[in-house]
Structure formats: structure tokens, C-alpha cells
Scaffold this motif. Structure first.
Motif, mmCIF file in Angstrom:
data_model
loop_
_atom_site.group_PDB
_atom_site.id
_atom_site.type_symbol
_atom_site.label_atom_id
_atom_site.label_comp_id
_atom_site.label_asym_id
_atom_site.label_seq_id
_atom_site.Cartn_x
_atom_site.Cartn_y
_atom_site.Cartn_z
ATOM 1 N N ILE A 31 4.628 -0.900 9.360
ATOM 2 C CA ILE A 31 3.871 -2.149 9.166
ATOM 3 C C ILE A 31 2.658 -1.900 8.286
ATOM 4 N N TYR A 32 1.950 -0.810 8.521
ATOM 5 C CA TYR A 32 0.790 -0.491 7.689
ATOM 6 C C TYR A 32 1.200 -0.211 6.248
ATOM 7 N N ARG A 33 2.355 0.429 6.048
ATOM 8 C CA ARG A 33 2.792 0.738 4.694
ATOM 9 C C ARG A 33 3.145 -0.540 3.910
ATOM 10 N N LEU A 34 3.658 -1.554 4.612
ATOM 11 C CA LEU A 34 3.986 -2.808 3.944
ATOM 12 C C LEU A 34 2.750 -3.650 3.670
ATOM 13 N N ASP A 35 1.651 -3.322 4.323
ATOM 14 C CA ASP A 35 0.405 -4.056 4.135
ATOM 15 C C ASP A 35 -0.393 -3.412 3.018
ATOM 16 N N GLU A 36 -1.076 -4.214 2.221
ATOM 17 C CA GLU A 36 -1.846 -3.704 1.090
ATOM 18 C C GLU A 36 -3.337 -3.719 1.369
ATOM 19 N N GLN A 37 -3.707 -3.707 2.632
ATOM 20 C CA GLN A 37 -5.122 -3.765 2.980
ATOM 21 C C GLN A 37 -5.824 -2.457 2.619
ATOM 22 N N SER A 38 -7.064 -2.560 2.172
ATOM 23 C CA SER A 38 -7.811 -1.382 1.731
ATOM 24 C C SER A 38 -8.247 -0.537 2.928
ATOM 25 N N SER A 89 0.207 -12.280 9.033
ATOM 26 C CA SER A 89 -0.912 -11.595 9.656
ATOM 27 C C SER A 89 -0.837 -11.672 11.180
ATOM 28 N N ASN A 90 -0.522 -12.847 11.725
ATOM 29 C CA ASN A 90 -0.463 -13.009 13.169
ATOM 30 C C ASN A 90 0.654 -12.176 13.778
ATOM 31 N N ALA A 91 1.822 -12.198 13.149
ATOM 32 C CA ALA A 91 2.949 -11.424 13.678
ATOM 33 C C ALA A 91 2.654 -9.932 13.608
ATOM 34 N N LYS A 92 2.055 -9.503 12.509
ATOM 35 C CA LYS A 92 1.725 -8.086 12.362
ATOM 36 C C LYS A 92 0.729 -7.640 13.421
ATOM 37 N N GLY A 93 -0.320 -8.423 13.638
ATOM 38 C CA GLY A 93 -1.319 -8.070 14.639
ATOM 39 C C GLY A 93 -0.744 -8.023 16.041
ATOM 40 N N ARG A 94 0.153 -8.974 16.355
ATOM 41 C CA ARG A 94 0.748 -8.999 17.690
ATOM 42 C C ARG A 94 1.611 -7.760 17.924
ATOM 43 N N VAL A 95 2.412 -7.388 16.939
ATOM 44 C CA VAL A 95 3.259 -6.195 17.082
ATOM 45 C C VAL A 95 2.411 -4.934 17.209
ATOM 46 N N LEU A 96 1.365 -4.820 16.377
ATOM 47 C CA LEU A 96 0.514 -3.632 16.423
ATOM 48 C C LEU A 96 -0.237 -3.531 17.742
ATOM 49 N N ARG A 97 -0.675 -4.659 18.300
ATOM 50 C CA ARG A 97 -1.343 -4.616 19.598
ATOM 51 C C ARG A 97 -0.396 -4.160 20.700
ATOM 52 N N ASN A 98 0.844 -4.630 20.657
ATOM 53 C CA ASN A 98 1.826 -4.189 21.650
ATOM 54 C C ASN A 98 2.122 -2.700 21.518
ATOM 55 N N ILE A 99 2.204 -2.221 20.282
ATOM 56 C CA ILE A 99 2.447 -0.785 20.074
ATOM 57 C C ILE A 99 1.276 0.028 20.601
ATOM 58 N N ALA A 100 0.044 -0.401 20.292
ATOM 59 C CA ALA A 100 -1.125 0.344 20.758
ATOM 60 C C ALA A 100 -1.209 0.343 22.287
ATOM 61 N N ALA A 101 -0.923 -0.813 22.921
ATOM 62 C CA ALA A 101 -0.966 -0.879 24.386
ATOM 63 C C ALA A 101 0.103 0.015 25.006
ATOM 64 N N PHE A 102 1.303 0.002 24.435
ATOM 65 C CA PHE A 102 2.384 0.838 24.950
ATOM 66 C C PHE A 102 2.060 2.322 24.814
#
Length: 601
Positions: A366-373, A525-538
Motif C-alpha cells: 500500500i505504501y509503495r502504491l502511494d506517492e506521499q513524501s 485515502s479512506n480505504a488505505k487508512g482503514r486497511v493500514l490501521r487494521n494491519i497495525a492493530a493486528f
């Protein structure tokens, strides 16, 4: 014309000039001549005393640590003329010296509390101070049990074994108070004195950590030697080394309960000491540091949209507790029960590590597909977190590679040892993936919500800023400052940036604006954040789960038995005793880092 000596106010765009920085004529170098090095030399002269003080204080701390480690080693191997009272005297003296320094610092800060003090907003997060407080409370309970142990064996124990736990309890309470109030400080006065005081505190806590690790390791080693005979390794000499006092305790039942309780509380004490060391080290690195005015974004914990990750993580946690209980009950009872317990642990760990590795890979993708600095700002706390992640992971990597070599090189391999091969490979792979995910997450710029991403667009013309004549501007322009309320910047299309004016009506009409890869930006953005939060919690709950087994005596590296045959009993036990503390600390530190990642997303 403007009066001489008066200049027009500079705009934000002027301050961020694209060309060479303007300077007064008296300070500009002549054409063809190099710029005067005087300011550069002045800054170097100013930084030299700080570098010297930093080098001297670090060498002082290392010498204290090395001397303490050698005394610990001498006591552990029963060196002639070195007793436990000598070791405890040194540790007590170091704690008393740190107590004096902390009292002086707290008193000096209270006397000058009206002065404006710089703070490192990245250091000493509230959840981190809450964690160290919890571990400190358990450490104080451990000290009370040690006092009870001393009272029971007072007939044959030296007075230092009673003074040490009392001093340690007082030291723990004052240190937690100190860290709650001053962990964020950026010290700018008495810098040389403070460097020595803080680095003394860092290595005092590290020596207390090493002392706890040694005591806990000796207890685990004694239990391991007793179990080996049940697995059929009768050729290994069993010689217990528990430093038991040479007298009886009264009452015996209470003393036995206290003795066992002490070793169950050691894992929390170990985590407390190493956590205090890291927080103090960040304080030491911040002494004399120059900080910018940019404030760190406040991290908030929100338990929303993480049902899947939390449910899976809690399932793993419950399974872990069951596996540990069954393992400790069956291991050492008989050869068949010990082998069954080992197979059960390996199957459980293989499943958990596979899920964790897959979750980490999804997060990295997910981070690789994102172009955020990325955030490249100087941050001692974040740098220390990354260094600790990689450094402590090497402990389990060492054990895993030792197990892999033992399986490949052994002449005969019992059936249960084959499960150790995929387990060891997954330990190496999962930690590497998890480290990448955490490092990527902590270095990401915090996302700004589309609802508040409002900017004012200015145009550049003859070195001055003017209002835009049209709502769209080419990408060569600069966006700066905050826009008036109700204006928002739309995504760039074909190199243009458009300014949207208006309220909710315009926002609803622009919800379909295209983001990267032509997807709706707000949905992505919303879908990405939701998935990343679930991964971090897990991953957070999984790391807590994997911290429990080795911390409370479930250590297949001891009980497998194959490594002792290939490498030799003493060499392998030394490797395990050195690497296991780092492996245990890695899980707790990774959990802390993942909690911060969760709050940041």
C-alpha cells in the motif's frame, strides 16, 4: 520612494526565494571571489565544546557500563574474591548518584519554572510514559518481594541484599516522576554537567537491566537443565547454579512462593529498565539541540474501523496464552509430552508468523502504491526506534540461523526438530518485513484531510507575490500560507492547480475528483487508512502475543536439544543467554512502535 533604511515587508514567497539568497552589499562577496568563511568558522567554534562534552560523557558512560558488566560476569562465574554483595554495592552506589543528580535537576527546573523551555514534541509520548509507569509499578512490587526474601533469609544474607531493593524502589519512583515531567526537555543550560548526569542515568539503567537479565537467565537455565534428561540427552552434565542461600527460610512455604513470584515479575522489570534507558538516551541526544518552530502533529488514539485486525489479534493472544500454559505443563514431564509440546508450539508459531508476514507485505505494498513524501526531518527519538528495531532483531536472527545450521549439519534429527526449520526461516523473514513496514510508516508525512487542505495560490512576477487572476495556475507556481476559509486546492490536472471557492455545495460536486491512477481520491485515502490501521492493530497484538512465551519460560531454543548436540552445550547456552534478551525486547519495542504507527495513520 521609500525612506532610506526602510524596506518593504517581505512576503512568504520572498522568504522562499528561488535564486541565491539576497544579502546586504557590505556582506556580499565580490564577483569571482569565494564567500567569506567567517560565519562558518564561528559556528564550528561554537559546536566544538558541545562535541567534546558529548564525546567525554559517552566515554564516561561506556567505562561505567563495561566495569559493571565485568563485575556481573565475575559474580556469575564465581570468580575468586567477588561476591554478590560487591555487585549490589556498585549498583546501589550508581543509583544513589543518579538520585542526587535527578533531585538537583528537578529542583533547578522548579526554581526556574517561569522560563520558557524548549520541548521535543516527538519524545516521551503519553502512552510511552504510561507504559513505563505500569512496568515501574510491577518493579516496585518485585522490590517488595525481594525485601520479603531478604527478611526470610536474613540469617545468612548480607545487609546489601536488603538495602538494594529499598534503594531500587526509591530510584524507580523518582525516575518515573522525572521522566513524566522532563522526558521532552531540550536542555540548554549547564549542558556539560547535564550530559554526564543523563548518560550516567542511561548506563545505570542498562546495568540494572543486565543484572535482571542475568538473574532471570540463570533461573531459566536451571529449569532447562532439569528438563533435558526427559528428552533423552543424558550425556549432558546437569549442574545447578542458583546461588541459593546456605540457610533455611522461615516460613518455608511463604519463602518458596516469594522466590517463584520474583522470577515471574522479572520480565516486566527487564522491560522497565530498557525502556527507561531509551527515554533517557533521547534526552541526552537532545541536550543543546537546535529545534525549529514546527510542532509535531498531536497523535490521537481512535478505536474505529479496526474490528477485523483487533478480532484476529485478540484471537492470536488467546491462543498464545493457551499454548504457553500447555507448553509449561507438558514440557519436562516425559519425552513424548515434551516432543508434543514442542510440535504444538512450532505449529502455532508458524501460523502466526505467516499471517504477520502477509499483513506486513500488504502494508508495504500500500505504501509503495502511494506517492506521499517522506519525513526527513531530524528526530532523535525516531532514529533510536529504528536502530533498536534492527539491532534487537539481530538477536533472534542469530538464534534462528543457529537452529537452521544445526538441522542441516546434525547426523541424526528427531522428528520434532524438523518443525524448527520453517519456524526459524519465518522468524527471519517476518521480522525483516515488519521492520520495513514500521520504518516506512514512521517516516511518512502525516496525511492532511481533504476537508482542511486549503491553501492560497500566489503567482510569481518580478520577485513579488500577487493575487491570481484566474482560478487555475500552472504547476510552476508556488502554493503557500493558509487560504481564506472556504477555499480549497483541487488536484493538479495536466500540470494545472485549480483553486475552488465556496462551501459544501462545491465540495459535494468535487467528490469525484481524480487522484493517482484515476481513482477517486477520498475513496482511495479512506480505504488505505482503514486497511493500514487494521494491519497495525493486528501486528501490535501479535507482537504482544509473541512476547509472552519467551518472557515466561516457553523457550524452544532451550528445549529443542538438537543445537546443544551440534554446537556443544556450553557454547549454545552462551549464545541463547546473550541473544534471548534482545529477542524478547524486540517484541515489546515493536509493539510500542506499531501502537505509534496506529495512532499516526
Amino acid at each position: 520612494m521609500m525612506p532610506e533604511g526602510q524596506r518593504a515587508p517581505r512576503s512568504a514567497l520572498d522568504r522562499r526565494s528561488f535564486g541565491p539568497t539576497a544579502c546586504p552589499p557590505s556582506q556580499c562577496p565580490a564577483p569571482g571571489f569565494p564567500e567569506s568563511p567567517t560565519p562558518w568558522r564561528g559556528s564550528v567554534r561554537a559546536s566544538v565544546p558541545q562535541k567534546v562534552a558529548e564525546a567525554l560523557s559517552s566515554q564516561y558512560g561506556l567505562n561505567v557500563f563495561v566495569a559493571g558488566l565485568l563485575l556481573l560476569l565475575a559474580w556469575a562465574v564465581h570468580a575468586s574474591g567477588v561476591g554478590k554483595s560487591d555487585l549490589l554495592c556498585l549498583l546501589t552506589a550508581l543509583m544513589l548518584l543518579q538520585l542526587l543528580w535527578m533531585l538537583w535537576y528537578v529542583g533547578h527546573s522548579a526554581a526556574h519554572r517561569r522560563l520558557i523551555r524548549l520541548k521535543d514534541t516527538h519524545a516521551g509520548a503519553r502512552w510511552l510514559r504510561g507504559s513505563i509507569t505500569l512496568f515501574a509499578v510491577i518493579t516496585v512490587i518485585l522490590g517488595c518481594l525481594k525485601i520479603g526474601y531478604f527478611i526470610g533469609f536474613s540469617a545468612c544474607l548480607s545487609a546489601t541484599e536488603g538495602v538494594f531493593p529499598v534503594t531500587h524502589a526509591v530510584h524507580t519512583l523518582l525516575q518515573v516522576y522525572f521522566l513524566w515531567g522532563h522526558a521532552k526537555d531540550i536542555i540548554q543550560s549547564f549542558k556539560t554537567l547535564e550530559r554526564f548526569g543523563v548518560i550516567h542515568s542511561v548506563f545505570t539503567n542498562l546495568l540494572l537491566w543486565a543484572n535482571s537479565v542475568l538473574n532471570e537467565s540463570k533461573h531459566q537455565l536451571n529449569e532447562h537443565k532439569e528438563r533435558l534428561i526427559t528428552l533423552g540427552f543424558g550425556n549432558i552434565t546437569i549442574e545447578l547454579d542458583d546461588h541459593t542461600p546456605p540457610c533455611n527460610c522461615t516460613p518455608p512455604t511463604l519463602c518458596s512462593a516469594i522466590s517463584h513470584g520474583i522470577y515471574y515479575l522479572y520480565p516486566f522489570n527487564i522491560e522497565y529498565q530498557i525502556l527507561a534507558s531509551t527515554m533517557l538516551y533521547v534526552l541526552w541526544k537532545n541536550i543543546g539541540r537546535k529545534v525549529d518552530s514546527q510542532q509535531h502533529q498531536k497523535i490521537q488514539f481512535k478505536f474505529h474501523g479496526v474490528t477485523v485486525g483487533s478480532a484476529l489479534g485478540l484471537t492470536v493472544l488467546a491462543a498464545t496464552i493457551g499454548v504457553v500454559v500447555v507448553y509449561l505443563v507438558h514440557i519436562g514431564r516425559s519425552k513424548s509430552k515434551s516432543e508434543s509440546a514442542l510440535i504444538m508450539f512450532y505449529l502455532y508459531a508458524i501460523a502466526v508468523l505467516t499471517l504477520m508476514g502477509a499483513a506486513g507485505l500488504v502494508g508495504i505494498l500500500i505504501y509503495r502504491l502511494d506517492e506521499q513524501s517522506l519525513d526527513e526531518s531530524k528526530n532523535p527519538a525516531r532514529k533510536l526506534d529504528v536502530d533498536l528495531l534492527v539491532g534487537t532483531a539481530s538477536g533472534s536472527w542469530l538464534l534462528s540461523w543457529g537452529s537452521i545450521l544445526a538441522i542441516l549439519c546434525a547426523e541424526s534429527r528427531p522428528s520434532h526438530t524438523w518443525y524448527n526449520l520453517p519456524y526459524s526461516i519465518l522468524v527471519i523473514t517476518e521480522k525483516a518485513i515488519q521492520n520495513l513496514f514500521i520504518i516506512e510508516s514512521t517516516h511518512r508525512q502525516p496525511e492532511v484531510s481533504e476537508d482542511i487542505r486549503t491553501v492560497r495560490v500566489v503567482t510569481v512576477g518580478n520577485g513579488s507575490a500577487t493575487s491570481p487572476a484566474s482560478p487555475c495556475l500552472k504547476s510552476g507556481a508556488v502554493a503557500a500560507d493558509v487560504a481564506p476559509q472556504g477555499s480549497e486546492m483541487l488536484p493538479a490536472i495536466n500540470g494545472d492547480m485549480c483553486l475552488r471557492e465556496g462551501g459544501d455545495k462545491e465540495e459535494r460536486s468535487g467528490e469525484g475528483a481524480l487522484g493517482p491512477a484515476g481513482h477517486p481520491r477520498f475513496l482511495l485515502s479512506n480505504a488505505k487508512g482503514r486497511v493500514l490501521r487494521n494491519i497495525a492493530a493486528f501486528l501490535f497484538l501479535c507482537n504482544i502475543s509473541l512476547w509472552i512465551p519467551p518472557a515466561f519460560g516457553c523457550r524452544p531454543e532451550y528445549d529443542n536439544g538438537l543445537e546443544e548436540i551440534v554446537f556443544g552445550f556450553e557454547p549454545w547456552i552462551i549464545v541463547v543467554n546473550l541473544a534471548m534478551p534482545f529477542s524478547i525486547f524486540y517484541r515489546m519495542h515493536a509493539a510500542a512502535s506499531l501502537f505509534e504507527v496506529y495512532c499516526k495513520i
